[in-house]
Scaffold this active site. Sequence first.
Site, PDB file in Angstrom:
ATOM      1  N   TRP A 281       3.090  -9.203  -3.335  1.00  0.00           N
ATOM      2  CA  TRP A 281       3.261  -7.764  -3.028  1.00  0.00           C
ATOM      3  C   TRP A 281       2.394  -6.911  -3.940  1.00  0.00           C
ATOM      4  O   TRP A 281       1.797  -5.927  -3.502  1.00  0.00           O
ATOM      5  CB  TRP A 281       4.737  -7.363  -3.111  1.00  0.00           C
TER       6      TRP A 281
ATOM      7  N   LYS B  92      16.276  -5.087   1.472  1.00  0.00           N
ATOM      8  CA  LYS B  92      16.749  -6.075   0.504  1.00  0.00           C
ATOM      9  C   LYS B  92      18.003  -5.613  -0.217  1.00  0.00           C
ATOM     10  O   LYS B  92      18.951  -6.375  -0.320  1.00  0.00           O
ATOM     11  CB  LYS B  92      15.652  -6.412  -0.502  1.00  0.00           C
TER      12      LYS B  92
ATOM     13  N   ASP C 148       7.152  -0.495  -7.380  1.00  0.00           N
ATOM     14  CA  ASP C 148       7.708  -1.047  -6.152  1.00  0.00           C
ATOM     15  C   ASP C 148       9.013  -1.745  -6.561  1.00  0.00           C
ATOM     16  O   ASP C 148       8.983  -2.800  -7.195  1.00  0.00           O
ATOM     17  CB  ASP C 148       6.708  -2.047  -5.552  1.00  0.00           C
TER      18      ASP C 148
HETATM   19  C1  LIG Z   1       9.656  -7.222   1.040  1.00  0.00           C
HETATM   20  C2  LIG Z   1       8.829  -6.551   0.039  1.00  0.00           C
HETATM   21  C3  LIG Z   1       7.786  -5.690   0.403  1.00  0.00           C
HETATM   22  C4  LIG Z   1       7.372  -5.454   1.838  1.00  0.00           C
HETATM   23  O1  LIG Z   1       8.287  -4.689   2.503  1.00  0.00           O
HETATM   24  P1  LIG Z   1       8.051  -4.212   4.011  1.00  0.00           P
HETATM   25  O2  LIG Z   1       9.177  -3.260   4.182  1.00  0.00           O
HETATM   26  O3  LIG Z   1       8.141  -5.416   4.870  1.00  0.00           O
HETATM   27  O4  LIG Z   1       6.720  -3.562   4.102  1.00  0.00           O
HETATM   28  C5  LIG Z   1       7.090  -5.059  -0.610  1.00  0.00           C
HETATM   29  N1  LIG Z   1       7.395  -5.266  -1.905  1.00  0.00           N
HETATM   30  C6  LIG Z   1       8.387  -6.086  -2.287  1.00  0.00           C
HETATM   31  C7  LIG Z   1       8.678  -6.268  -3.745  1.00  0.00           C
HETATM   32  C8  LIG Z   1       9.126  -6.758  -1.328  1.00  0.00           C
HETATM   33  O5  LIG Z   1      10.120  -7.577  -1.716  1.00  0.00           O
END
Ligand SMILES: *Cc1c(COP(=O)(O)O)cnc(C)c1O
Length: 355
Positions: free
Chosen positions: A99, A190, A166
């Site tokens: 990511w 998540k 993020d």
């Molecule tokens: C799952 C995830 C993403 C991507 O998320 P999307 O909503 O599918 O774009 C980005 N960063 C992290 C840390 C993730 O776990």
Amino acid sequence: MEKFNFNAGPSKLPREVMEATAAACLDFNGCGLSIMEISHRSAQFKPVLEETVALVKELLDVPEGYSVLFLGGGASMEFCRVPYNFLEKKAAYLNTGTWAKKAIKEARMFGEVVEVASSADQNYSYIPKNYSIPSDADYFHYTTNNTIYGTELRTDPESPVPLIADMSSDIFSRPVDVRRYHCIYAGAQKNVSMAGVNVLIVKDEALEQVSRPIPSILNYMTHVQGGSMFNTPPVVPIYTAMLNLRWVKAHGGVAGMERNAHERANILYDEIDRNRLFKGTARSEDRSLMNICFVMNEEYKDLETDFLAFAAERGIEGIKGHRSVGGFRASCYNAQTMSAVQALAQSMKDFEAKL
Ligand SMILES: *Cc1c(COP(=O)(O)O)cnc(C)c1O
């Protein structure tokens, strides 16, 4: 048979949150219509957005001068929207996995990106340390929890420049010093809600500091001014986020979530370290409390599919590891239960005893 859900995302939500969402999808607050078929600007929906914003602010102790936004596009959208809004000349990024790498790729389209450190040399099994962040960078971007590799940085790092993070896979699992950030973002699927909405916390003063024009929909200021209603927001995911954040609050807030996270992770890591069949893939001091990644030791490698089947017979779902690490990944976000974690640890013991 009871199912124990360890999916990495979309992932487990508390049962009562899903039941209340399901009820609102049929009849929202007794209004005789579904939450799916009423205006996002209606008197019924407005309090939902307001309460969700208030819960984010309360749970993460968000100071004055910050706005909370709910936007579509997934966390991947913020990989592009962050540099669009905050990168004038140069930004610093920490490369801790898939990511982070995707965020770096997008940022490069907007200016100079300094990758301050990377753990790619050891398949992202650790968090780099002792790197230096250029003091003339516009911001330092990092990923708090590396969902795929099972490493996590649970303290806000030292930095001479404002942080942007993020937090898709560990937001609301610990306290955060929001003052040190220009922006925090997270895809909801998540730790917050179902897929379809991002939670953002942005510092108002830090917006509109770049010289490039920004299309309205990509400009965070548009959404600050529009109160996340510039266009139709993802209403049902926001409603579920509200219910879930109420649940977080009722269960001790982020401090309560952090205690539970430690307790769950300890049970699993203790078993991984004790059991002769398994080993963890992340360096001990950087192990994630959210995504517990492990593989079988070399001499037992061919038993991995057997163990998956063995666990599945006990109701354990979603523990297959990401293809870039292999083995297993037990995702333990806020809604994960102690009984699920105990069931997994027990199945590891039972599998070992059976050999
Ligand atoms: C799952 C995830 C993403 C991507 O998320 P999307 O909503 O599918 O774009 C980005 N960063 C992290 C840390 C993730 O776990």
